[in-house]
Design an enzyme around this catalytic site. Sequence first.
Site, short mmCIF file in Angstrom:
data_model
loop_
_atom_site.label_atom_id
_atom_site.label_comp_id
_atom_site.label_asym_id
_atom_site.label_seq_id
_atom_site.Cartn_x
_atom_site.Cartn_y
_atom_site.Cartn_z
CD GLU A 94 -2.77 1.15 2.48
OE1 GLU A 94 -2.73 0.22 3.31
OE2 GLU A 94 -3.48 2.16 2.61
NE ARG B 75 4.02 -8.59 11.19
CZ ARG B 75 3.42 -7.86 10.25
NH1 ARG B 75 2.47 -8.36 9.50
NH2 ARG B 75 3.77 -6.61 10.05
CE LYS C 228 2.96 0.08 4.98
NZ LYS C 228 2.44 -0.10 3.63
P1 ATP Z 1 2.72 -2.35 8.06
O1 ATP Z 1 2.07 -3.23 9.09
O2 ATP Z 1 4.16 -2.12 8.28
O3 ATP Z 1 1.98 -1.09 7.79
P2 ATP Z 1 1.43 -3.56 5.91
O4 ATP Z 1 1.20 -5.03 5.93
O5 ATP Z 1 0.26 -2.73 6.23
O6 ATP Z 1 2.68 -3.22 6.76
P3 ATP Z 1 1.51 -3.43 3.09
O7 ATP Z 1 2.01 -2.35 2.23
O8 ATP Z 1 0.07 -3.76 3.08
O9 ATP Z 1 1.98 -3.05 4.53
O10 ATP Z 1 2.38 -4.74 2.88
C1 ATP Z 1 2.68 -5.29 1.63
C2 ATP Z 1 3.02 -6.74 1.82
O11 ATP Z 1 4.13 -6.89 2.71
C3 ATP Z 1 1.88 -7.54 2.41
O12 ATP Z 1 1.69 -8.69 1.62
C4 ATP Z 1 2.34 -7.88 3.79
O13 ATP Z 1 1.85 -9.12 4.18
C5 ATP Z 1 3.86 -7.87 3.66
N1 ATP Z 1 4.49 -7.54 4.95
C6 ATP Z 1 4.26 -6.45 5.71
N2 ATP Z 1 4.97 -6.51 6.85
C7 ATP Z 1 5.68 -7.68 6.82
C8 ATP Z 1 6.60 -8.33 7.70
N3 ATP Z 1 6.94 -7.79 8.87
N4 ATP Z 1 7.11 -9.52 7.33
C9 ATP Z 1 6.78 -10.07 6.14
N5 ATP Z 1 5.92 -9.52 5.27
C10 ATP Z 1 5.38 -8.33 5.59
MG MG Z 2 -1.49 -3.83 4.86
#
Ligand code: ATP
Ligand code: MG
Length: 565
Positions: free
Chosen positions: A45, A270, A280
């Site tokens: 995102e 994760r 984020k």
């Molecule tokens: P955050 O929790 O940091 O805001 P998010 O999951 O909301 O992260 P996205 O931009 O939606 O951020 O993530 C893109 C991809 O990265 C998703 O498929 C998510 O599952 C993966 N991802 C996010 N954080 C991790 C992590 N700590 N380890 C592995 N994969 C991750």
């Molecule tokens: Mg997300």
Amino acid sequence: MSDPARSERPSTEGDRPSLHFIEQIIADDLASGKHGQIHTRFPPEPNGHLHIGHAKAICLSFGLAEKYKGLVNLRFDDTNPEKESQEYVAAIRRDVQWLGYKWNGGEHYTSDYFDQLHAFAVDLIRKGKAYVDHQSAEDMAAQKGTPTQPGTNSPYRDRSVEENLQLFEEMRGGVHPDGHCVLRAKIDMAHPNMHMRDPLIYRIKRSHHHRTGDDWCIYPMYDFAHGQSDAIEGITHSLCTLEFEVHRPLYEWFIEQLEIFPSRQIEFARLNLDHTIMSKRKLLRLVEEGHVDGWDDPRMPTISGLRRRGFTPESIRTFCDRVGIAKRENVIDFGLLEWALRDHLNRTAMRAMAVLDPIKLVITNYPEGQTEDLPSENNPEDPTAGTRTMPFSRELWMERDDFREEANRKWFRLAPGKTVRLKSAFIVRYVHHIVGEDGRVEEVHVEYFPDSRSGSDTSGIKAKGTLHWVNAATAIDAEVRLYNRLFSDPNPDGHEGRDFTEFLNPDSLEIRKGCKLEPSLTHAEMGTPYQFTRLGYFSLDEMQSQEVGHPVWNRSVTLKDGWKG
Ligand code: ATP
Ligand code: MG
């Protein structure tokens, strides 16, 4: 060199590494002919910069496409216009590229599918599987039930298809104010999985979108947009983190109702790293509240921060590989990330000398006004790296902690009575030292043995310690920044009722000014790592250098794992 992850390496059968569970699924799907070619995607995102957790997801989805000769898409999951921006899109693109990956399946945007998603929603309504609900958010929450108690049906649940079509058209047409009504899937308010209790699929939100502008005043919810985008792109294996496991029945329900491409969602654990945070939203707070210099502050766990700190793409990929892919959550030692960098840089970084806390070293028997150029290896691990010359003369800089006014037999550096080798130069013997008015040592005087030159030493003298040094007349003045863990607590986010910022490490950044570097570093470039003899791995920070008007170097990692947490 010790490897903290040795025990976590994938088990091996003979010399063929075994497959992790997702590779096994893919290998089976290819073998059975279910798919002729795999197609994965990474769906960030664009509401912040990527962090090391995302690197794990990137290495997985891009890595699998590479390994199995498939396709991988970069998809910006941009359904939440308020928090998203084009600036983040550019940063994400750059970070993925820097990690060494190409999206051979193309760059896509969920917002490009808004028409198609809208058509899917209409299709659901036509099939009697979605309805417009006019209740307040509070009323809907109250009807939701609990995991052990079924929810209750909305009074609007049995609206006719025609009425729903009409109302949804009005939502799209801007007839209703924000939040006035929503479109919900009609599934089962008593379903044991809360996500199946008539989830929201569209909401009204008058918000300017970074790509579609003001074309839309309704936006699809994550669950509706995400799975359907996978189907539109023909994604065979949609890999996501474990928290989405409970969303999978809904993901599959939409596929079934809409009769679209059956992407398969597979969840993995994760990445969690100690002494850091990885959301984020929270990283944004660190930036906005000024705890760090920006998203790319070298202490940040962001890809851009790690890059500025001097991490290499190779080291991050090695790290992700060592962490492995599993179904079980765990917390990885930050030291593993540092180990991966050290391992890479030991093989590839050029060597150089720098003195971080300089005092004068005067060679009393070296002729005044004379200079000689001494050759030094650029990288003892790499015979092709060649040598450089280091000017040597009567006045040098040495490290303050390499001298003691009093020392015992175990001290192999300089002190009264001691003899040491100057790296790539000569053996020197203590003569005397000068103490300033403040009681601090100002100069150390030594005499050198002309026949002890490195590479052609015939002196027969033994020196136990080797010190680094820099020629005084030609030294570059620089600032060097030493980093420590950003948080002093291993789990800053894990304390009930306390904010993670309370656990920031006050000593995470140490700035050394007036450092002295060898003159060959005048031509150093950002992104080229160096090992400063005995001090660690460093890289030039061009951005900071420009800002402060003199060279700034970041220590990427120490030579040994010195963290005591
Ligand atoms: P955050 O929790 O940091 O805001 P998010 O999951 O909301 O992260 P996205 O931009 O939606 O951020 O993530 C893109 C991809 O990265 C998703 O498929 C998510 O599952 C993966 N991802 C996010 N954080 C991790 C992590 N700590 N380890 C592995 N994969 C991750
Ligand atoms: Mg997300």
